[in-house]
Scaffold this motif. Structure first.
Motif, PDB file in Angstrom:
ATOM      1  N   THR A  95      35.708  77.397 128.698  1.00  0.00           N
ATOM      2  CA  THR A  95      37.115  77.302 128.291  1.00  0.00           C
ATOM      3  C   THR A  95      37.275  76.446 127.045  1.00  0.00           C
ATOM      4  O   THR A  95      38.026  76.787 126.121  1.00  0.00           O
ATOM      5  CB  THR A  95      37.957  76.723 129.440  1.00  0.00           C
ATOM      6  N   LEU A  96      36.566  75.325 127.012  1.00  0.00           N
ATOM      7  CA  LEU A  96      36.652  74.438 125.849  1.00  0.00           C
ATOM      8  C   LEU A  96      36.166  75.138 124.590  1.00  0.00           C
ATOM      9  O   LEU A  96      36.820  75.078 123.537  1.00  0.00           O
ATOM     10  CB  LEU A  96      35.830  73.176 126.110  1.00  0.00           C
ATOM     11  N   ILE A  98      35.899  78.421 123.966  1.00  0.00           N
ATOM     12  CA  ILE A  98      36.767  79.543 123.589  1.00  0.00           C
ATOM     13  C   ILE A  98      38.056  79.037 122.950  1.00  0.00           C
ATOM     14  O   ILE A  98      38.521  79.572 121.930  1.00  0.00           O
ATOM     15  CB  ILE A  98      37.075  80.405 124.824  1.00  0.00           C
ATOM     16  N   THR A  99      38.640  77.993 123.518  1.00  0.00           N
ATOM     17  CA  THR A  99      39.902  77.469 122.989  1.00  0.00           C
ATOM     18  C   THR A  99      39.736  76.918 121.588  1.00  0.00           C
ATOM     19  O   THR A  99      40.500  77.258 120.668  1.00  0.00           O
ATOM     20  CB  THR A  99      40.442  76.368 123.926  1.00  0.00           C
ATOM     21  N   VAL A 100      38.727  76.077 121.397  1.00  0.00           N
ATOM     22  CA  VAL A 100      38.522  75.461 120.080  1.00  0.00           C
ATOM     23  C   VAL A 100      38.179  76.511 119.032  1.00  0.00           C
ATOM     24  O   VAL A 100      38.716  76.502 117.912  1.00  0.00           O
ATOM     25  CB  VAL A 100      37.418  74.387 120.171  1.00  0.00           C
ATOM     26  N   THR A 102      38.912  79.726 119.056  1.00  0.00           N
ATOM     27  CA  THR A 102      40.067  80.594 118.783  1.00  0.00           C
ATOM     28  C   THR A 102      41.041  79.911 117.826  1.00  0.00           C
ATOM     29  O   THR A 102      41.538  80.542 116.867  1.00  0.00           O
ATOM     30  CB  THR A 102      40.784  80.961 120.090  1.00  0.00           C
ATOM     31  N   LEU A 103      41.319  78.633 118.053  1.00  0.00           N
ATOM     32  CA  LEU A 103      42.234  77.914 117.173  1.00  0.00           C
ATOM     33  C   LEU A 103      41.674  77.821 115.755  1.00  0.00           C
ATOM     34  O   LEU A 103      42.388  78.059 114.766  1.00  0.00           O
ATOM     35  CB  LEU A 103      42.496  76.514 117.726  1.00  0.00           C
ATOM     36  N   ALA A 124      40.605  86.066 118.113  1.00  0.00           N
ATOM     37  CA  ALA A 124      40.216  86.276 119.511  1.00  0.00           C
ATOM     38  C   ALA A 124      39.109  87.319 119.625  1.00  0.00           C
ATOM     39  O   ALA A 124      38.194  87.188 120.451  1.00  0.00           O
ATOM     40  CB  ALA A 124      41.428  86.701 120.331  1.00  0.00           C
ATOM     41  N   GLU A 159      33.684  84.788 128.425  1.00  0.00           N
ATOM     42  CA  GLU A 159      34.181  85.583 127.295  1.00  0.00           C
ATOM     43  C   GLU A 159      34.344  87.048 127.684  1.00  0.00           C
ATOM     44  O   GLU A 159      35.314  87.700 127.273  1.00  0.00           O
ATOM     45  CB  GLU A 159      33.227  85.443 126.110  1.00  0.00           C
ATOM     46  N   CYS A 314      32.076  74.883 115.363  1.00  0.00           N
ATOM     47  CA  CYS A 314      32.824  74.549 116.577  1.00  0.00           C
ATOM     48  C   CYS A 314      31.895  74.493 117.795  1.00  0.00           C
ATOM     49  O   CYS A 314      31.969  73.558 118.608  1.00  0.00           O
ATOM     50  CB  CYS A 314      33.937  75.569 116.806  1.00  0.00           C
TER      51      CYS A 314
END
Length: 608
Positions: A95-96, A98-100, A102-103, A124, A159, A314
């Protein structure tokens, strides 16, 4: 009569196979991954190469079954308890990351002129790493089951599952009216949940009984057909529910990961997985639109570089924050700094929903394909300058943990008894047997036995023979034992080979075949029996034990003579007979000699 001209479909099939057969060995010889060979082969025969194929999308749809089969095999390795143990990596690290990513990639998209949902969709899609590419590279290196490989697999799993909510989000963000698929249909949600529930129910209560029935039929082709039916059937069920086919295959694999048929199923699926996955990479190579790349080469090149570097940075920073070593973090960043096959699905859905135009979709598709093609090239460099990854303590510990494994083939009475010594010392064992009744009855006594044919090299690979320290051949048929020993000696030289022999002649054959240890199945028990008989006849227990040891020593000398001479008769003088002096012994008489040489004879005096 003149021969019929070959059909167009047959020509295409030959060309596809030829592209793989030529390109992959060339790239492997140059030190690159087979993935890059497939991509180059596809590009060469595609619409932007020699133009032998004009519709790569049609091939890609079929070749996606390779990804489906691949995730099914991955699921077979992911037991529910193992998945639960990875929950922090999957939902925490995954989750960490993917979130970072994506941003950060959304920011890159906005910097290149994309705004609003288009920038988010582009980001995405690129976040969804190519599971097929990464898993193929990890598999070639043997890193899938190692700790740092498991972290990568955990993120890839999350993912892959992310495509479902992303497709739902595309529908919600669509500016088009509901009639055109703009808003989410709650009936579709219900259908998807129902299909997933049906799959789980079938996996828990239907699949194992089905394979038990088929195993009793002892028809190999039926087992293979059933394995393919399970994979393709679950993929179809997920597709009907509006979910990714690969998700259904993975869930089915996880549900079968505890099955006694896991190794056999994996061995049956493996050839199809390899061929279709290669076809998938060929199709990806064909799909690279060189015309679009040439028309916007500056934009595409800049996007590829910016996206890959941003994503890699990232991933590296997150890996370091989560206490990974520099080498491991760099390896993960390089491997996962690419887009993946699910991006094609997301961009197509976004284009149909009106969130991105055709030009953006084509450009981003080219960016993803190029990133997938560049990854095997980029991986080569860092791996050569990262001894920390290969020599990390995690890897050393993992190899140490795996070094104690023993593969037992055959679980009859002989295998059952010998397994007790290993299990008593907590040595990890894998046991396979091709008798389904034996597998089922052993489960009732607390044994974990897998159904599998030990004479098949693919089954041995699937059973972990390549990493086993010892392989014990405990089968109850002479010819089967000989075939297994020959396979194991040829394919798994790292393992010590122990084999059960059936008589003296068979023991000599096994020693010549290179086994590290063999024992005749009745020899030691007969010695103990004879020793007990001496005691019952009044012989002192110590004297009886010395007599037994003398017979054991004479038998060893006799065996060495026979092995050196290559003749089972060479050791006859060392036998203790019961005939009068000067009278032919039973073993030298013609009738008895034939019995010695015929293992099926009712009397077999050459095997005490």
């Amino acid at each position: 009569m003149s021969a019929l001209p070959p059909s167009n479909e047959l020509i295409k099939l030959v060309v596809l196979l030829a592209a793989a057969v030529v390109a992959v060995p060339v790239f492997r010889r140059l030190g690159f991954s087979s993935v890059l060979g497939y991509l180059a082969g596809g590009l060469a025969i595609g619409p932007f190469g020699l133009k032998w194929f004009h519709d790569p999308q049609a091939i890609l749809h079929v070749a996606e079954l390779g990804v489906v089969l691949f995730l099914f095999v991955v699921g077979l390795e992911m037991r529910p308890l193992h998945l639960w143990s990875l929950r922090r990596q999957i939902f925490g690290l995954g989750t960490l990351q993917i979130t970072v990513c994506t941003l950060a990639l959304t920011g890159v998209g906005r910097a290149f002129g994309l705004h609003g949902p288009a920038a988010f969709i582009a980001a995405a899609g690129f976040v969804l790493t190519s599971t097929a590419t990464v898993m193929q590279l990890l598999g070639e290196r043997g890193d899938i089951t190692l700790p740092h490989g498991q972290k990568i697999v955990s993120v890839l799993l999350l993912e892959d599952l992310l495509i479902v909510p992303l497709l739902a989000l595309v529908a919600l963000l669509s500016p088009r009216p509901p009639a055109e698929g703009g808003l989410w249909d709650w009936r579709a949600i219900g259908l998807g949940i129902a299909c997933l529930a049906a799959l789980i129910a079938a996996g828990m209560w239907l699949l194992n009984p089905l394979f038990r029935v088929l195993a009793k039929a002892k028809a190999r082709e039926v087992m293979t057909s059933a394995a393919l039916l399970v994979v393709l059937g679950t993929a179809l069920l997920m597709q009907l529910g509006g979910l990714p086919m690969a998700m259904g295959a993975f869930v089915a694999g996880v549900l079968l990961s505890e099955s006694t048929f896991r190794h056999q199923i994996q061995a049956d699926i493996e050839p199809f997985r390899g061929v279709l996955l290669g076809l998938f990479f060929l199709a990806v190579g064909m799909a690279l639109d060189l015309a679009a790349v040439a028309q916007n080469w500056l934009l595409v090149s800049a996007l590829v570089v910016a996206m890959m570097i941003t994503k890699a940075l990232c991933i590296y920073l997150i890996a370091r924050l989560t206490r990974s070593s520099h080498g491991e973090a760099l390896d993960r960043a390089v491997l996962m700094a690419q887009g993946g096959e699910f991006a094609f699905m997301l961009y197509a859905a976004a284009g149909a929903a009106g969130l991105i135009d055709a030009g953006v979709g084509a450009t981003m598709t080219a960016v993803v394909v190029l990133s997938m093609a560049l990854t095997p090239l980029v991986v080569v460099g860092p791996r050569r300058f990262m001894p920390g990854v290969a020599a990390s303590m995690d890897v050393v510990q993992a190899l140490h943990d795996r070094s104690g494994s023993v593969l037992i083939i055959g679980f009859g009475r002989f295998g059952q008894v010998m397994s007790q010594l290993l299990l008593a010392r907590d040595i990890a064992v894998t046991i396979i047997d091709n008798d389904i009744d034996m597998v089922r009855s052993a489960e009732e006594f607390g044994f974990r036995i897998f159904f599998g044919d030990g004479t098949r090299l693919d089954v041995l690979h699937a059973s972990g023979a390549a990493t086993a320290r010892a392989i014990a051949v405990c089968t109850d048929e002479r010819a089967v034992t000989n075939r297994i020993v020959a396979l194991v000696r040829e394919a798994f030289p790292q393992a010590k080979v122990l084999a059960r022999s059936f008589d003296r002649e068979h023991a000599l054959q096994l020693v010549k075949a290179g086994v590290d240890y063999q024992i005749r199945e009745t020899f030691e028990s007969a010695l103990r029996f004879g020793q007990a008989a001496l005691v019952e006849m009044g012989v002192d227990a110590d004297e009886a034990a010395r007599t037994a040891e003398q017979v054991r020593r004479l038998d060893g000398e006799r065996f060495d003579l026979e092995l050196a001479a290559g003749d089972i008769r060479a050791g006859f003088p060392l036998l203790i007979g019961n005939t009068a002096p000067g009278t032919p012994t039973p073993l030298t008489a013609p009738r008895r000699e034939s019995q010695v040489l015929n293992p099926s004879s009712p009397v077999n005096l050459e095997d005490p």
